[in-house]
Design an enzyme around this catalytic site. Sequence first.
Site, short mmCIF file in Angstrom:
data_model
loop_
_atom_site.label_atom_id
_atom_site.label_comp_id
_atom_site.label_asym_id
_atom_site.label_seq_id
_atom_site.Cartn_x
_atom_site.Cartn_y
_atom_site.Cartn_z
N LEU A 1 -13.66 3.17 41.55
CA LEU A 1 -13.46 4.19 40.31
C LEU A 1 -14.66 4.11 39.40
CD1 LEU A 1 -11.47 5.81 38.08
CD2 LEU A 1 -10.95 3.24 37.22
N HIS B 1 -8.15 -0.09 16.44
CA HIS B 1 -8.99 -0.09 17.47
C HIS B 1 -8.88 -1.18 18.37
CE1 HIS B 1 -10.97 3.26 15.43
NE2 HIS B 1 -11.30 2.70 14.41
N ASP C 1 -7.35 9.09 20.96
CA ASP C 1 -7.25 9.41 19.33
C ASP C 1 -6.23 8.85 18.87
OD1 ASP C 1 -8.40 10.20 16.98
OD2 ASP C 1 -7.61 12.34 17.38
C1 IPE Z 1 -12.54 12.24 18.82
O1 IPE Z 1 -11.97 11.74 17.61
C2 IPE Z 1 -13.81 11.34 19.08
C3 IPE Z 1 -13.26 10.13 19.87
C4 IPE Z 1 -12.10 10.04 20.48
C5 IPE Z 1 -14.21 9.12 20.24
P1 IPE Z 1 -12.09 12.00 16.20
O2 IPE Z 1 -11.05 11.21 15.56
O3 IPE Z 1 -13.52 11.62 15.90
O4 IPE Z 1 -11.95 13.51 15.96
P2 IPE Z 1 -11.72 14.39 14.80
O5 IPE Z 1 -12.48 13.76 13.56
O6 IPE Z 1 -10.16 14.16 14.45
O7 IPE Z 1 -11.69 15.83 15.36
C1 IPE Z 2 -9.78 7.18 18.14
O1 IPE Z 2 -8.84 6.93 16.89
C2 IPE Z 2 -11.07 6.35 17.99
C3 IPE Z 2 -12.24 6.82 17.65
C4 IPE Z 2 -12.59 8.03 17.37
C5 IPE Z 2 -13.40 5.96 17.67
P1 IPE Z 2 -9.29 7.20 15.42
O2 IPE Z 2 -10.29 6.16 14.86
O3 IPE Z 2 -10.06 8.70 15.29
O4 IPE Z 2 -8.02 7.22 14.78
P2 IPE Z 2 -7.44 8.55 13.91
O5 IPE Z 2 -7.45 9.82 14.47
O6 IPE Z 2 -7.94 8.51 12.48
O7 IPE Z 2 -5.88 8.06 13.61
MG MG Z 3 -9.34 10.43 15.23
#
Ligand code: IPE
Ligand code: IPE
Ligand code: MG
Length: 254
Positions: A145, A51, A34
């Site tokens: 793995l 990303h 995240d």
């Molecule tokens: C969790 O992250 C999902 C992934 C890392 C794929 P999110 O960014 O979607 O989670 P919330 O919305 O902060 O809970």
């Molecule tokens: C994690 O990073 C990737 C996915 C959930 C796909 P985020 O896109 O949620 O990034 P933040 O949490 O908004 O910074």
């Molecule tokens: Mg996120």
Amino acid sequence: MVQLFKGFSSKRKPETLQEIERDKVPKHIAVIMDGNGRWARRRGLPRIAGHHAGMKTVKKITMAADELGVEILTLYAFSTENWKRPKDEVDYLMKLPQEFLSLELKELVEKNVRVRMTGWKEGLPDHTLSAVEEAERATSGNTGLILNFALNYGSRKEMIEGMQLMYKDIAAGRLDPDSITENVYDSYLKTSGLPDPDLMIRTSGELRISNFMLWQLAYTELWFTSLYWPEFSKEDFHQAIREYQQRIRRYGGL
Ligand code: IPE
Ligand code: IPE
Ligand code: MG
């Protein structure tokens, strides 16, 4: 920065690979990757740049897990709730498996890594699905793995679907309700065949599970860091494992 509480690391420690006890490496590590968007925003970049940068971390952490002899690395890449995001961002995220695998599949094959996906293949765009399936095919004979992408995955949907499948088997006389055990229920889930994670890492500072493996994480050790996924390093990964090795897992006992 300060150490907020045990298990939440906001400070990098120069933990070395040598400090990891090789006979106590977690078998299954699951990661909620995240903070890509916030990492990009902090640099004045569009979210998708985060990303893209996160993909490099996927490579680094996969190699680090492989070096340590981790058996399964599950990476939460896209949740069933992430479809709510703007179309441009979803489209970009759905291109990443292709991009990642076109760059890395050859090396993954050479390193004996087996690619697997946990989630619903239905609903993925064709180009995403074909990249994943090609990687699964190309690595199906590998024995090292397991690199398991949780893609289009959500735990509540998984549990509801698991129950529906069980009820169908009960109605058809294939399953006796009295014979349902934890192992039987496990076999109806998307993670069937995988042991529960020993260690769950979440980056970005959020202290929540976000619908990730709610059943499977029952006794998993949780480790949180405020670092964003694109800046999460191999040393940070080693630190999480070191801290895991200092925990005492009681499973309700003494
Ligand atoms: C969790 O992250 C999902 C992934 C890392 C794929 P999110 O960014 O979607 O989670 P919330 O919305 O902060 O809970
Ligand atoms: C994690 O990073 C990737 C996915 C959930 C796909 P985020 O896109 O949620 O990034 P933040 O949490 O908004 O910074
Ligand atoms: Mg996120």
